[in-house]
Each structure stands twice: as structure tokens, then as C-alpha cells.
Design a protein around this motif. Structure first.
Motif, PDB file in Angstrom:
ATOM      1  N   GLU A  24       0.830  -1.199   0.000  1.00  0.00           N
ATOM      2  CA  GLU A  24       0.000   0.000   0.000  1.00  0.00           C
ATOM      3  C   GLU A  24       0.870   1.258   0.000  1.00  0.00           C
ATOM      4  OE1 GLU A  24      -3.301   0.314  -0.117  1.00  0.00           O
ATOM      5  OE2 GLU A  24      -3.383   2.465   0.296  1.00  0.00           O
ATOM      6  N   LYS A  25       1.968   1.226   0.764  1.00  0.00           N
ATOM      7  CA  LYS A  25       2.761   2.446   0.899  1.00  0.00           C
ATOM      8  C   LYS A  25       3.489   2.803  -0.410  1.00  0.00           C
ATOM      9  CE  LYS A  25       6.870   0.244   2.974  1.00  0.00           C
ATOM     10  NZ  LYS A  25       7.813   0.322   1.865  1.00  0.00           N
ATOM     11  N   ASP A  26       3.674   1.821  -1.268  1.00  0.00           N
ATOM     12  CA  ASP A  26       4.348   2.098  -2.545  1.00  0.00           C
ATOM     13  C   ASP A  26       3.360   2.480  -3.647  1.00  0.00           C
ATOM     14  OD1 ASP A  26       6.750   1.486  -1.445  1.00  0.00           O
ATOM     15  OD2 ASP A  26       6.742  -0.611  -2.126  1.00  0.00           O
ATOM     16  N   LYS A  27       2.079   2.440  -3.307  1.00  0.00           N
ATOM     17  CA  LYS A  27       1.051   2.550  -4.347  1.00  0.00           C
ATOM     18  C   LYS A  27       1.271   3.764  -5.260  1.00  0.00           C
ATOM     19  CE  LYS A  27      -3.469   3.009  -3.223  1.00  0.00           C
ATOM     20  NZ  LYS A  27      -4.780   2.565  -2.713  1.00  0.00           N
ATOM     21  N   ASN A  28       1.446   4.920  -4.613  1.00  0.00           N
ATOM     22  CA  ASN A  28       1.635   6.145  -5.382  1.00  0.00           C
ATOM     23  C   ASN A  28       2.836   6.059  -6.306  1.00  0.00           C
ATOM     24  OD1 ASN A  28      -0.019   8.406  -5.364  1.00  0.00           O
ATOM     25  ND2 ASN A  28       0.254   8.570  -3.145  1.00  0.00           N
ATOM     26  N   ASP A  29       3.935   5.593  -5.741  1.00  0.00           N
ATOM     27  CA  ASP A  29       5.169   5.559  -6.517  1.00  0.00           C
ATOM     28  C   ASP A  29       5.064   4.561  -7.659  1.00  0.00           C
ATOM     29  OD1 ASP A  29       6.162   7.405  -4.834  1.00  0.00           O
ATOM     30  OD2 ASP A  29       7.163   5.948  -3.501  1.00  0.00           O
ATOM     31  N   ILE A  30       4.393   3.457  -7.407  1.00  0.00           N
ATOM     32  CA  ILE A  30       4.273   2.460  -8.474  1.00  0.00           C
ATOM     33  C   ILE A  30       3.437   3.018  -9.618  1.00  0.00           C
ATOM     34  CG2 ILE A  30       3.274   0.220  -9.057  1.00  0.00           C
ATOM     35  CD1 ILE A  30       4.258  -0.824  -6.403  1.00  0.00           C
ATOM     36  N   VAL A  31       2.338   3.681  -9.255  1.00  0.00           N
ATOM     37  CA  VAL A  31       1.516   4.267 -10.320  1.00  0.00           C
ATOM     38  C   VAL A  31       2.320   5.316 -11.081  1.00  0.00           C
ATOM     39  CG1 VAL A  31      -0.511   5.690 -10.778  1.00  0.00           C
ATOM     40  CG2 VAL A  31      -0.689   3.768  -9.215  1.00  0.00           C
ATOM     41  N   GLU A  32       3.128   6.083 -10.356  1.00  0.00           N
ATOM     42  CA  GLU A  32       3.935   7.097 -11.035  1.00  0.00           C
ATOM     43  C   GLU A  32       4.955   6.442 -11.960  1.00  0.00           C
ATOM     44  OE1 GLU A  32       5.639  10.035  -8.495  1.00  0.00           O
ATOM     45  OE2 GLU A  32       6.671  11.001 -10.172  1.00  0.00           O
ATOM     46  N   ALA A  33       5.573   5.365 -11.461  1.00  0.00           N
ATOM     47  CA  ALA A  33       6.565   4.674 -12.286  1.00  0.00           C
ATOM     48  C   ALA A  33       5.907   4.116 -13.545  1.00  0.00           C
ATOM     49  CB  ALA A  33       7.213   3.558 -11.479  1.00  0.00           C
ATOM     50  N   LEU A  34       4.710   3.557 -13.389  1.00  0.00           N
ATOM     51  CA  LEU A  34       4.008   2.995 -14.549  1.00  0.00           C
ATOM     52  C   LEU A  34       3.636   4.108 -15.528  1.00  0.00           C
ATOM     53  CD1 LEU A  34       1.697   0.359 -12.858  1.00  0.00           C
ATOM     54  CD2 LEU A  34       3.550  -0.092 -14.476  1.00  0.00           C
ATOM     55  N   THR A  35       3.269   5.264 -14.980  1.00  0.00           N
ATOM     56  CA  THR A  35       2.946   6.383 -15.857  1.00  0.00           C
ATOM     57  C   THR A  35       4.181   6.820 -16.621  1.00  0.00           C
ATOM     58  OG1 THR A  35       1.433   7.055 -14.123  1.00  0.00           O
ATOM     59  CG2 THR A  35       1.754   8.585 -15.905  1.00  0.00           C
ATOM     60  N   ASN A  36       5.315   6.830 -15.949  1.00  0.00           N
ATOM     61  CA  ASN A  36       6.566   7.192 -16.624  1.00  0.00           C
ATOM     62  C   ASN A  36       6.869   6.244 -17.765  1.00  0.00           C
ATOM     63  OD1 ASN A  36       7.616   9.524 -15.584  1.00  0.00           O
ATOM     64  ND2 ASN A  36       8.406   8.503 -13.753  1.00  0.00           N
ATOM     65  N   LEU A  37       6.614   4.953 -17.516  1.00  0.00           N
ATOM     66  CA  LEU A  37       6.882   3.959 -18.557  1.00  0.00           C
ATOM     67  C   LEU A  37       5.915   4.129 -19.728  1.00  0.00           C
ATOM     68  CD1 LEU A  37       7.478   0.791 -16.395  1.00  0.00           C
ATOM     69  CD2 LEU A  37       9.132   1.902 -17.883  1.00  0.00           C
ATOM     70  N   GLY A  38       4.690   4.517 -19.406  1.00  0.00           N
ATOM     71  CA  GLY A  38       3.699   4.713 -20.471  1.00  0.00           C
ATOM     72  C   GLY A  38       3.382   3.442 -21.221  1.00  0.00           C
ATOM     73  N   ASP A  44      -0.438   7.819 -18.666  1.00  0.00           N
ATOM     74  CA  ASP A  44       0.445   8.730 -19.373  1.00  0.00           C
ATOM     75  C   ASP A  44       0.302  10.105 -18.758  1.00  0.00           C
ATOM     76  OD1 ASP A  44       2.161   9.681 -21.181  1.00  0.00           O
ATOM     77  OD2 ASP A  44       0.821   9.586 -22.898  1.00  0.00           O
ATOM     78  N   TRP A  45       1.288  10.963 -18.985  1.00  0.00           N
ATOM     79  CA  TRP A  45       1.144  12.347 -18.519  1.00  0.00           C
ATOM     80  C   TRP A  45       0.232  13.060 -19.500  1.00  0.00           C
ATOM     81  CZ3 TRP A  45       2.872  11.597 -14.066  1.00  0.00           C
ATOM     82  CH2 TRP A  45       4.095  10.995 -13.788  1.00  0.00           C
ATOM     83  N   LYS A  46      -0.971  13.329 -19.069  1.00  0.00           N
ATOM     84  CA  LYS A  46      -1.885  14.036 -19.973  1.00  0.00           C
ATOM     85  C   LYS A  46      -1.826  15.516 -19.638  1.00  0.00           C
ATOM     86  CE  LYS A  46      -5.069  10.270 -20.697  1.00  0.00           C
ATOM     87  NZ  LYS A  46      -4.604   9.445 -19.561  1.00  0.00           N
ATOM     88  N   THR A  47      -1.192  16.263 -20.498  1.00  0.00           N
ATOM     89  CA  THR A  47      -1.029  17.686 -20.230  1.00  0.00           C
ATOM     90  C   THR A  47      -1.783  18.494 -21.274  1.00  0.00           C
ATOM     91  OG1 THR A  47       0.970  17.693 -21.536  1.00  0.00           O
ATOM     92  CG2 THR A  47       1.221  17.452 -19.158  1.00  0.00           C
ATOM     93  N   ARG A  48      -2.027  19.769 -20.916  1.00  0.00           N
ATOM     94  CA  ARG A  48      -2.778  20.602 -21.838  1.00  0.00           C
ATOM     95  C   ARG A  48      -1.910  21.718 -22.418  1.00  0.00           C
ATOM     96  NH1 ARG A  48      -8.165  23.629 -19.832  1.00  0.00           N
ATOM     97  NH2 ARG A  48      -8.073  25.389 -21.238  1.00  0.00           N
ATOM     98  N   PHE A  49      -1.013  22.250 -21.592  1.00  0.00           N
ATOM     99  CA  PHE A  49      -0.255  23.413 -22.049  1.00  0.00           C
ATOM    100  C   PHE A  49       1.195  23.081 -22.367  1.00  0.00           C
ATOM    101  CE2 PHE A  49      -3.532  25.109 -19.176  1.00  0.00           C
ATOM    102  CZ  PHE A  49      -4.212  25.900 -20.087  1.00  0.00           C
TER     103      PHE A  49
END
Lengths: 663, 157
Positions: A15-29, A636-641
Motif C-alpha cells: 500500500e505504501k508504494d502505491k503512489n510511486d508504483i503508479v507514477e513509475a508505470l505512468t513514466n513507462l507509459g 500517461d502524462w496528460k497535459t494541456r499546455f
């Protein structure tokens, strides 16, 4: 063919790694979360499913930032380049802006406060200005408006439009209230202002007359000070407010000077919001969480290895089951890739279908080119799309379309040479019919029937290709019988009929009869009843003949569009060159040609695009393609600007820190 | 009188094509424009996408102009010598112009209505613009066939 197979990856982590894992997966895309709750949650649902309503708070901040960014646009108007894509921002600047989050949000609060004050002030300004206009005609009256009279006398301040009205009042007062007093305070082109004094017990009678004769009472009666004094006070207030508004404006300009940071923060918060949304959608126990997602089969090993190196996780993966729908990721060669956008617009293939892009791409290329078929127009299109693709680099649909048109423009140039179209007939017109570049093949204007034949033949090839894919799919799914009995006779029938018309000899007749026989005998093979079966077979002949005749005729649009492009171009050339090869004539020709050809190019390119798409979607895809799939959308990093660029050195550093953290 | 009837009928034929197809396109483009302007009040950034949809029913007018040009050019009125224009030829031109004139008129209006609905589609789901384009192009097919019918006939008079 060109669809990437997907593996279903299950991750169990702490549970404590949850945020970081999601971030890592987002980085991988490379990981699409399979959400248990189905589709995306709407904002209101998120608010209710999120106990801390952290998501709602984030959403609120995002909306506030959006308002500030909009304000910033009006305060610091900036010329934005046409088709400008997202701003590239280095990782360092991104981090710096994010670290100033509290300051920036404080600035947002101040701007909001400013805006609220400004709104209040401008309401006040309106009120004061209205009072000023009302008081202005009274400004010479030397009487305190708060003065209501004495104990026994009361005062009325009112205005009238005409002297006639005043005379009527005077008469009425003389008759009913002779002890009253009427004084004309001012008289000008706007009317008359008068003061009426009356004995208090008789005041209501006077008021009745005033009302009857349509006198307008001064609404400000009762306010303190003479009109002059009031006006001076108001003017002072107005100036003070004006100064305050000005200060607010300057303050806002100052606060939004660093407007880019707001945009960066907006995107940063959006990213955080997305991640939080993903995280809160995961289920698990008190200490662990569990997530599932689609990963391209060739990346699964890398993803799991990467996760296991940095986190304490357990992973498992398996290929998609036969009855399982997985999202689509295209994998096509470089020249075919731009045409994926055309397929995607129709609807991406479902995971059990064939990716039609490689078969469709060459036909799209050819048909678009032949429909536009002009060297000049093609070159302009190529130049425009090359500029977009290589210089502006817009992201999203525009970028993909520009790559597609860049390629298709090349085809238009090629067909332009083949048919001898250079801005229509500009060469022949400008040279006074003395010189022309002859077409490589033939000029459609001189020989439209030949082009008609060419389009029909191309159409038949196109249809045959579609049928071929269908046959291929039938063979692949062990339904070879269907392919042989349903599709081959259509080939035989069309070829046979063509031979019958074009070539002497019995071959055409034999083919046609054989095809018809197969259709009659096997066209209705689903029904057991022999009579019904033959009847259905006959029906299938009619259906096939009518259907394919219609399909093939549909390709004659190629001729019409070629003619539309070149004739309209000719019209503009002739129109422009009406003055002949003189100085004045050329002077006239340039603007006419510029405007005319721009217009013709944009309309012709649009027509060519729309009608090529139609031929693909209706005639071609109708034969074999359903397009019921869904595009793979990894975290993925969904950005607008902004677009966050990572330079290699920084990435290296980050990896190291990540590793040291993991160690 | 009978000698001038040929050119008169021919010009009538050409005008017919430009006129009716032009009216149709004006009407079709107008219908889309009205709806598009409404959408733009909410979201001005969709201007580019909606403009493309609005342009679609405009092609009939172009086909009409194209036929106008082909008739005048082919008959010799535009640059040549129209002396050989008999009234029979003029009448033939008139008949040949009928498909694009009439089909152009109606198809442009119907295409305008489809495009206007397409505007509503794009307003809600801008990524589906190409579907709106193709739906409108389905109607245009018949204008294209009519154009071919007219022009191929004109070229052979």
C-alpha cells in the motif's frame, strides 16, 4: 497482422508504494489499467467515492488555475503562432514551478480576491455614474437635498419635459392649493426642474397633481448635501474607485507576469489528479493493493523487471484469452503508419480483426492523389504539411493528419505530372497557348472517358483487395468453404463480365456462367429446402450484381473530382488573365490567381480527403471490416499546455536517485 | 429569331446549372452556418472544424459553375464562334444541364441538413469530425453522379 498482442499483467504491491508504483508505470507509459468500475469516473462520482475529497479539492484548484490562465491571456495578450503545439518545458523548470505551488496558489487567491473586489467596485461605479447623470441638471440648485422642508412646509423636487406641463401644474395648484409655492430652478433644452413648496397637510394633494401631470420626482431627494456638493463627493469617490480598479489591474498584471508557471502548475495538478484517480480506483487490503492492466506482450518483461527492481511487488502475466477483448495498439511500417489515423477515425479494429491499415494505405495514397492530381496544388500541400510536421510539430490529431497529407500530397504531385496539371493550365495560359508541359499519360479534360475507365479499373482492384482480405480472414478462421463459394464467384463474375465486354472469345462467357451457376447453387446453402435454396441463390445473384454495380459506379467520382479541380483552376486562370500579357494584365492576374487557387486548393483537397475516406469506409471496409475495437490508452502524462522534456543528463540523475531510494 | 434561339437556349442551359446548384449550395451552407454559429458561442475554438463542415454543401455550387463553364466553352460562346449553334443544339445543352441543376439544388440542401447535424456531433465529440464529414459526403455522391451525367453529355454535344 499489425496489431500488437497484449498481455494481462497483474501487480500486487505494498500500500505504501502505491503512489510511486503508479507514477513509475505512468513514466513507462506502457500500462493500461483495467478498471473494475468500468469507464472513467465523472467528477461528481469521484467526489463521492473519495472520502477525503482530495480529488475534489484538486479539481477545484485546477478550475481556479484555469480561470487565472484565461485572465492572464487577456492581461498579457501574446501572439500565438498558428497551430502552435504545447510548450516544451524542461524538467528543471517544471520542478521549479511545482515547488512554488503554495506561492502560486496564494497568488491565485489574491487574484480571485482582486477580481471580486473589482466586480464590486465596478457595480459601485455604475451606480455613481447614474447618480451623476441624474444630479447634473440640478447642479445649480442651492438646496440641501436632505432638506425636507420645515415643520409645516414640505418640498418637492421634480422635473418636467415642457413648460406646458408646468403651466398646467401652476393652474391646478392655484385652484386647489393656492397657498403652495412653485419655483423653476432651471430650464434648458432638457426640460425644466422645479421646486414646489406646500403646506404639509395639503402635501398629498400637490403630490397627486404632480403624479397626474407626469412630473418626475428626483429620486435622490433625501440624500445629504446640495446637488453640487453631492456631485463633488461622487466625483471624488469615482476617482478613488477608478484608482483602486487601476491598482487591481496593475496588481493582477504583476501577479500573472509569471503566467507560464500557472500553466505548468495546471498541468502538474492535472497529472496529480489523474494519478490520484487511478490510485483511488485500486482495490486491496490494509497493507497491500492490487492492480491489473494491459501491456504489449513485448514490453511485459521489461515492465515487470523494472517494477521488481524498484519495489517490492509480485507480478503475474498471461496472454489475453481467446474470448477476451484487449485494447488495440497499431504496429505498422513507417510509410503506412500515417494512415492509421484514417482507420482510427472509422473505428480501430477489434482484437480479433485484421488491421486494415497496410492494405488501405496504398489505395488512400493513390485515390487522394488522383483526385487532387495537380503538381502545383500537391507541392503546396506537401510544403504546408512538411512545415507542420517538421517545424511546428503539433501533437495530437493535427500532427497525425499533417503527416498523412504530407505523404498523400506526394501522390497528388505524381498524378499531376501524369495528367499534366500545373495549377490547372497556368503554363499554357501564361505563355499564350504557345507552350505547355504535356502530360505523361493523358489529359483528363481531353479524354474523360479514359479517366472514367481508369477510375473504374482502380475501383475494381480496390474492391477485389477488400474481398481478398475477407477471404483471407475466412481461411484463417477455417471457413475456407465460405471463401470459395461466396467470394471467388464474385471475382469470376466481375472479371468474366469485363472480358465479355472488352475481349472477343468465349473466356468471359464461361467465367460469367460458371460464377452465376455457383451463386445459384450455393448462394443459399444455409437453407435445407432445395427450392428455397435455389431461390435464395437467385436472390444472391441479384444482390451481388446490384451491390457491386453500385460500388463500382461509386468510383466514377474520381473523374468528377479531377474535372472539378482542373476546370475551376482553368476558370481562375482565364479570369485572371483577362487583361492579357501586359503589365496591367499581370498585375490583375497575381491577386486573382492567388485567391482563386487558394480557394480551389482548399476545397479540392477537402473534397479529395472526404471522398477518398468515403471510398475506404463504405466501399472497401464494407467488404470485411467492422472496426469495433478500442485504442490502447496507457497511463500517461496528460497535459494541456506543456510538454515535459527530459534531457538525458537529468534522466540519468533521476534514475540514480530512484535506485538509491529503492536500495 | 430562330438563329438566335440556339445561343439563347445554350446560355439558359448554362445559367440553369449555375443558378439552381448555386441556390442549393447557398441554402445548404446557410443551414450549416446557422447551427455552427450557435456552437461557436459556446466554444469558439471549434471554428476550424466547423468551417470544414460548412464548406461541404458548397461543392454543388462549384459543380454548377463547372457545368456553366463547360457549356459555354463547349458551345463556343465563351471564346469561340457560336454561329453553328442551332436551336436543336441549344435545346440539347438545356437537357444536359438538367441533372446537375436539379440534383445539385436538392442534394445541397439535404447535405446541408446532414452537415448541420454533423455540427451537433462535433460540438459534443470533436474527435468524431471525420464521421460527420463522411455522412455528409454520402449525400454528395448523387451530386457527383449528376455532374458526371451533365458534363459527359455536354462534352458530346
Amino acid at each position: 497482422m499489425a496489431i500488437v498482442k497484449m498481455d494481462r499483467l497483474t501487480i500486487v504491491g505494498l500500500e505504501k508504494d502505491k503512489n510511486d508504483i503508479v507514477e513509475a508505470l505512468t513514466n513507462l507509459g506502457a500500462f493500461e489499467v483495467i478498471s473494475e468500475r468500468g469507464d472513467d469516473l465523472s467528477a461528481s462520482e469521484v467526489a463521492t467515492t473519495d472520502p477525503d475529497s482530495r480529488l475534489a479539492a484538486l479539481q477545484h484548484d485546477i478550475t481556479r488555475l484555469e480561470r487565472v490562465i484565461e485572465l492572464n491571456r487577456t492581461l498579457h495578450p501574446e501572439k500565438k503562432a498558428l497551430f502552435a503545439g504545447k510548450r516544451k518545458v524542461s524538467e528543471a523548470i517544471f520542478r521549479q514551478a511545482v515547488s512554488r505551488e503554495d506561492d502560486l496558489l496564494a497568488a491565485v487567491s489574491r487574484i480571485e480576491h482582486n477580481q471580486a473586489t473589482a466586480a464590486e467596485l465596478s457595480v459601485q461605479q455604475h451606480r455613481l455614474q447614474a447618480a451623476q447623470t441624474m444630479l447634473e441638471p440640478w447642479q445649480d440648485l442651492d438646496l440641501d437635498l436632505a432638506e425636507e422642508g420645515t415643520k409645516s412646509v414640505c418640498l418637492f423636487l421634480c422635473s418636467a419635459d415642457s413648460a406646458d406641463q408646468v403651466n398646467q401644474l401652476r393652474e391646478a395648484l392655484n385652484e386647489d392649493v393656492p397657498e403652495s409655492f412653485l419655483h423653476i430652478a432651471a430650464e434648458d433644452e432638457n426640460g425644466l426642474r422645479l421646486v414646489v413648496a406646500a403646506w404639509r397637510p395639503r402635501a398629498s394633494v400637490v403630490q397627486g397633481h404632480l403624479r397626474r401631470l407626469n412630473f418626475n420626482p428626483l429620486p435622490l431627494q433625501g440624500e445629504k448635501g446640495t446637488p453640487r456638493q453631492q456631485m463633488d463627493a461622487n466625483a471624488g469617490l469615482l476617482a478613488a474607485n477608478e484608482a483602486e480598479l487601476d491598482r487591481i489591474q496593475r496588481d493582477n498584471i504583476e501577479l500573472t507576469r509569471d503566467g507560464k508557471s500557472f500553466e505548468i502548475l495546471y498541468d502538474a495538478l492535472t497529472i496529480r489528479y489523474d494519478r490520484l484517480k487511478t490510485v483511488s480506483s485500486l482495490s486491496g487490503t490494509q497493507k497491500t493493493f492490487w492492480m491489473e492492466g494491459w501491456v504489449p506482450f513485448n514490453l511485459v518483461a521489461e515492465v515487470t523487471k523494472g517494477l521488481e527492481r524498484h519495489f517490492l511487488v509480485a507480478t503475474a502475466h498471461r496472454p489475453a484469452a481467446a474470448d477476451e477483448e484487449f485494447p488495440i495498439l497499431f504496429n505498422n511500417r513507417k510509410l503506412v503508419k500515417p494512415y492509421e489515423v484514417v482507420v482510427e477515425m472509422f473505428g480501430p479494429p477489434c482484437c480479433r480483426e485484421v488491421d486494415p491499415t497496410p492494405v488501405m494505405a496504398p489505395f488512400f495514397f493513390i485515390f487522394f492523389g488522383i483526385m487532387l492530381s495537380d503538381v502545383g496544388y500537391g507541392l503546396i500541400l506537401v510544403a504546408l504539411c512538411a512545415w507542420l510536421t517538421f517545424k511546428v510539430k503539433p501533437s495530437g490529431e493535427l500532427g497525425r493528419l499533417s503527416r498523412m497529407f504530407l505523404l498523400s500530397g506526394v501522390s497528388a504531385v505524381t498524378w499531376g505530372f501524369i495528367f499534366g496539371g500545373y495549377f490547372g493550365n497556368i503554363i499554357s495560359v501564361l505563355s499564350g497557348q504557345t507552350f505547355d508541359i504535356p502530360p505523361i499519360w493523358f489529359n483528363p479534360m481531353n479524354d474523360p472517358i479514359q479517366l472514367l475507365l481508369v477510375s473504374v479499373v482502380l475501383g475494381v482492384i480496390h474492391l477485389f483487395a477488400g474481398l481478398g482480405v475477407q477471404a483471407y480472414m475466412l481461411f484463417k478462421t477455417n471457413r475456407a468453404i465460405d471463401a470459395i463459394l461466396d467470394i471467388f464467384p464474385i471475382y469470376a463474375l466481375i472479371i468474366g463480365l469485363a472480358l465479355l465486354v472488352l475481349v472477343e472469345g468465349p473466356v468471359g462467357m464461361i467465367l460469367t456462367i460458371a460464377a452465376l451457376a455457383v451463386m445459384v447453387l450455393f448462394g443459399g446453402r444455409e437453407s435445407k429446402n432445395p427450392v428455397l435454396r435455389i431461390l435464395n441463390g437467385l436472390m444472391s445473384i441479384y444482390n451481388n450484381l446490384a451491390g457491386y454495380l453500385g460500388d463500382i459506379l461509386s468510383y466514377t467520382r474520381v473523374l468528377a473530382l479531377v474535372m472539378a479541380t482542373s476546370v475551376i483552376a482553368m476558370v481562375f486562370n482565364l479570369l485572371g488573365f483577362i487583361g492579357g500579357p501586359t503589365f496591367g494584365g499581370i498585375l490583375l492576374f497575381i491577386p486573382v490567381a492567388l485567391i482563386g487557387h487558394t480557394l480551389n486548393l482548399s476545397l479540392s483537397a477537402l473534397s479529395a480527403y472526404v471522398h477518398t475516406s468515403r471510398l475506404q469506409y463504405v466501399e472497401f471496409f464494407g467488404k470485411f471490416y467492422e472496426g469495433s475495437g478500442r485504442i490502447w490508452r496507457p497511463l500517461d502524462w496528460k497535459t494541456r499546455f506543456i510538454e515535459i522534456g527530459t534531457d538525458a543528463a537529468e534522466e540519468e540523475k533521476e534514475n540514480k536517485t530512484m535506485q538509491s531510494q529503492a536500495d | 429569331m430562330i438563329e438566335s434561339l440556339g445561343p439563347i437556349l445554350t446560355i439558359l442551359a448554362a445559367s440553369f446549372a449555375a443558378l439552381l446548384a448555386g441556390i442549393g449550395s447557398a441554402k445548404g451552407v446557410g443551414i450549416v452556418g446557422e447551427v455552427a454559429a450557435g456552437v461557436l458561442t459556446e466554444d469558439p475554438t471549434k471554428f476550424g472544424k466547423l468551417l470544414i463542415l460548412q464548406a461541404l454543401p458548397g461543392t454543388q455550387g462549384i459543380y454548377g459553375l463547372l457545368t456553366w463553364f463547360m457549356i459555354l466553352f463547349n458551345s463556343g460562346i465563351l471564346f469561340g464562334d457560336p454561329s453553328g449553334l442551332t436551336w436543336q443544339k441549344g435545346l440539347s445543352y438545356l437537357m444536359a444541364s438538367l441533372p446537375i441543376a436539379i440534383v445539385g439544388l436538392f442534394s445541397a440542401i439535404y447535405q446541408g441538413r446532414v452537415s448541420a447535424s454533423g455540427v451537433a456531433l462535433v460540438a459534443k465529440r470533436p474527435e468524431e469530425q471525420s464521421k460527420a464529414l463522411v455522412l455528409a459526403a454520402m449525400v454528395e455522391t448523387y451530386a457527383i453522379f449528376a455532374l458526371l451525367a451533365s458534363v459527359l453529355a455536354v462534352m458530346n454535344i
